[in-house]
Design an enzyme around this catalytic site. Structure first.
Site, PDB file in Angstrom:
ATOM      1  N   ALA A 711       0.825  -1.214   0.000  1.00 35.75           N
ATOM      2  CA  ALA A 711       0.000   0.000   0.000  1.00 35.75           C
ATOM      3  C   ALA A 711       0.857   1.260   0.000  1.00 35.75           C
ATOM      4  CB  ALA A 711      -0.932   0.002   1.205  1.00 35.75           C
ATOM      5  N   GLY A 713       0.311   5.772   0.494  1.00 31.40           N
ATOM      6  CA  GLY A 713      -0.614   6.757   1.030  1.00 31.40           C
ATOM      7  C   GLY A 713      -1.592   7.207  -0.038  1.00 31.40           C
ATOM      8  N   GLU A 716      -3.460  12.488   0.242  1.00 31.28           N
ATOM      9  CA  GLU A 716      -3.033  13.764  -0.350  1.00 31.28           C
ATOM     10  C   GLU A 716      -3.188  13.856  -1.873  1.00 31.28           C
ATOM     11  OE1 GLU A 716      -1.756  15.471   3.365  1.00 31.28           O
ATOM     12  OE2 GLU A 716      -1.932  13.432   2.626  1.00 31.28           O
TER      13      GLU A 716
END
Length: 755
Positions: A711, A713, A716
């Site tokens: 994974a 992030g 954002e």
């Protein structure tokens, strides 16, 4: 076929029902015995001397217990916004707390605040970057600019670069930075095509549904304090409060309450002041900001002016990149200006780079992080210029980006090397999206289609997790962070995958800073990335302990055991099994022979996993009014591995909607006296569900090397390219390049008239 049992399955939020029914309790719902309710008295001037404060009328009001001013609190150096406390002798922004009223109920506190009379002597104020940089400008900090303490590093928004010499004379210029590599002047001289423009974005507010709020309760036993708050970093708050009160950090306990939205704004602000006030009066104190206070006195995104320049060869090779960012950071300096310049050049590797920034303090509230800090501005500049260059070069816009996109081994502006990166794959995916492939039909209908990409390096911070097996067979996982976006569901899926039980058998517990392992702040698209492997390791540790106990029970090797349907069984002999609850019971009984199952996991990730969002916007522009109507928006994003696709798509949609706000609606407008003209949601415009347009999502998976099961992030990236995609779509429809946000009808109309 997937190698996972639970990861990758769309899973509803485990606390979703409590949230939508109003049963989840937030900070504002807390009620403690003897608690006082607080309300600020805010400055009505951007710059003024305080000649006197008369609280008699407020104190005479039934229910009002105390009115505190700076004279009632210790005089400490205002080294950061969290240490500014109540104004002492002088105010430096509209909305600065001057006094605080404490009452038995919120209504009395609000009424009392209205009755406090403050005698001001107005002074000149510089409320814009240009005014603040003028030679005769009044100084925010006549005795030297305070250092500030921004939260950009917590978001992964630290840019590096060298700080230039301090200003020789006192000024409002808080700092200058420069990153330089190669021979930029020679590269531009050799360029066949040069594109350059100046871009501007205003202060924009995070505007979460829940305003900021805190409750502090003194501990009379050890002189410490317990605090509850809508915070993104419980451990960070504990450190700030302990430092302010001058007590050991271990004597402060912070409960991170459920957070009703934050987007970077809740890393720390008034917590030390609330704690100090509670300690001063010796009673619990609750301060819940009103919407007006939230807009006036918190920490929005900075206003930025980014002058940018790109040089290309005729074949599309990028030769040179140059950017100068001037940032209005309010009363405290911030590194966000330098980060904007860094982001402008970070994902298109170039041998010749000059990146500069000037950070300016003004008589406005200090600024902070907002989802992908400064990146919507940085990529508006980069992606608009790439689009314009493609037009002048006669190249397809995506092909020009692909030709120059960052790949493994390429260097960033600070000469760090990219490792695993999916920028190319994300661009290739958006190139095949129907909204982009069918742009010719959109143009025939009088619409414009624009594309842009945005990248985010991601934040880093160590963290730990604990995992125990209960007597009912439930696996309980504990971490010390806050929940902003449904991460408990994803963490539960990770633990279930690693341990071998259904996610329904996992309970996730967010605990206070006393009982939970360190979890770090929540922001910068790093929560799942930096804590996910800690959760996996804790669950794996608990699994090993579980199997070791069962191995003794069955007198077999642990390798011969498996966990199936909530039971540990001998492989090939399902009749030889024991329920997880029964096994846990053997570790929690008088005279028991086995140690309780209690797994631990830790992680200190040092490798970033950049993530990307590419977007296609389709717009209609009314050339008579200048109104821009967003018709469609496609969001294509590399998430590494979608642990919970339902949550991932929610993040993609939510970030893109905020990007629409940046592009078309949102602006904190001030008059020449520093008065906020958009101080309520009646005036501060945000997109609603209709204005946000249909949002199509497409997940790309380029697994990271360090993230849990690959994974990356996800929070954002989706806010970053929206502004540029819409601006490029407007240009496609009208031939006009918009360089200032929000792209309101009057601004668009003015640009159309100047064609």
């Amino acid at each position: 076929m997937s190698d996972f049992s639970f990861v990758g399955q769309p899973t509803p939020m485990i606390d979703g029902g409590a949230k939508v029914t109003g049963n989840l309790k937030y900070t504002g719902d807390l009620k403690l015995a003897g608690m006082l309710h607080a309300r600020f008295v805010l400055s009505s001037y951007a710059h003024a001397n305080i000649k006197g404060i008369d609280a008699d009328a407020a104190l005479a009001l039934p229910g009002v217990q105390r009115v505190l001013t700076a004279a009632d609190l210790p005089d400490m150096a205002p080294s950061s916004r969290a240490r500014l406390m109540l104004a002492r002798d002088r105010v430096i922004f509209v909305g600065q707390p001057v006094a605080i009223v404490l009452a038995d109920n919120p209504a009395a506190a609000a009424d009392g605040a209205e009755l406090v009379d403050v005698d001001y002597e107005p002074l000149d104020a510089a409320t814009t970057m240009d005014a603040a940089m003028a030679e005769d400008a009044p100084l925010v900090w006549p005795n030297g600019i305070q250092t500030g303490a921004g939260d950009e590093a917590a978001h992964g928004a630290d840019a590096g670069g060298e700080a230039e010499d301090e200003e020789e004379e006192a000024s409002n210029i808080a700092g200058r930075t420069k990153i330089e590599r190669g021979d930029v002047a020679a590269a531009f001289a050799a360029a066949d095509v040069i594109v350059e423009r100046s871009f501007e974005t205003p202060m924009v507010h995070q505007s979460s549904i829940e305003t900021q709020g805190w409750v502090a309760q003194p501990n009379p036993v050890n002189g410490g304090l317990t605090m509850w708050g809508s915070v993104q970093s419980p451990f960070g708050v504990r450190l700030d409060v302990a430092d302010t009160l001058g007590i050991p950090e271990s004597d402060v306990t912070v409960y991170g309450m459920p957070v009703g939205g934050a987007f970077g704004a809740k890393f720390g602000l008034y917590e030390p002041m609330v704690a100090l006030i509670a300690a001063t009066v010796g009673r619990p104190v609750s301060l819940i900001l009103t919407r007006g206070e939230e807009l006036l006195s918190t920490n929005p995104a900075p206003a930025l002016r980014l002058s940018a320049k790109l040089g290309f060869k005729n074949d599309g090779t990028l030769l040179a990149m140059q950017a100068l960012t001037t940032a209005d950071t309010g009363i405290y300096p911030s590194g966000l200006g330098s980060f904007a310049s860094f982001q402008f050049a970070n994902f298109y590797p170039c041998d010749n780079v000059l990146l500069e920034s000037i950070n300016v303090v003004t008589f406005k509230q200090s600024v902070g992080a907002y989802r992908a800090p400064t990146s919507p501005t940085a990529f508006m500049a980069a992606e608009t210029l790439f689009d314009e260059a493609a037009s002048r070069l006669g190249m397809d816009p995506i092909e020009l980006r692909l030709m120059n996109a960052a790949k493994v081994g390429d260097l960033m502006p600070d000469e760090s090397e990219f490792s695993n990166i999916g920028m190319v794959q994300t661009l290739e995916a958006v190139r095949e999206h129907p909204l982009w492939k069918n742009r010719a039909e959109s143009r025939k209908a009088g619409r414009g289609v624009g594309v842009a990409i945005g990248g985010w390096m991601g934040g880093l911070e160590p963290g730990a997790a604990a995992c125990k097996l209960n007597r009912d067979g439930v696996l309980q996982v504990q971490i010390g962070t806050a929940d902003l976006s449904g991460t408990p569901t994803s963490f539960a899926m990770l633990a279930a995958e690693a341990y071998g039980v259904d996610p329904d058998q996992v309970r996730f517990v967010y605990s206070d800073t006393d009982s939970a392992p360190y979890g770090g702040g929540v922001g910068g698209s790093k929560t799942l990335y930096t804590l996910g492997n800690a959760v996996i390791r804790a669950a794996e540790d608990a699994r090993r302990q579980t199997l070791a106990i069962a191995a003794e029970e069955f007198e077999v090797s642990s390798e011969d055991l498996e966990i199936v349907d909530g039971r540990v069984q001998v492989r090939g002999f399902p009749d030889r099994s024991i329920g997880l609850g029964e096994l846990a019971g053997k570790t929690m009984t008088l005279g028991g022979a086995y140690e309780p199952v209690y797994g631990n996991g830790r992680q200190a990730v040092t490798d970033r996993a950049p993530s990307f969002s590419a977007q296609v916007a389709e717009v209609e522009v009314d050339e008579e009014t200048g109104e821009v109507n967003l018709v469609n928006l496609a969001v294509v994003q590399d998430v590494g591995r979608a642990i919970n696709p339902l949550a991932v798509e929610g993040q993609m949609q939510g970030g893109a909607v905020q990007g629409v706000g940046w592009a078309l609606y949102e602006e904190m407008r001030y008059d020449e006296n520093g008065q906020l003209l958009t101080g309520s949601w009646m005036d501060y415009a945000m997109p609603d569900a209709m204005q946000a347009a249909p949002i199509q999502t497409q997940i790309v998976e380029v697994p990271s090397e360090s993230g849990p099961f690959g994974a990356r992030g996800v929070g954002e990236p989706p806010v970053i390219p929206t502004v540029a995609a819409i601006a490029n779509a407007v240009a496609d429809a009208t031939g006009v390049r918009l360089t200032q946000t929000p792209m309101t009808a009057p601004r668009v109309l003015e640009a159309l008239e100047q064609r």
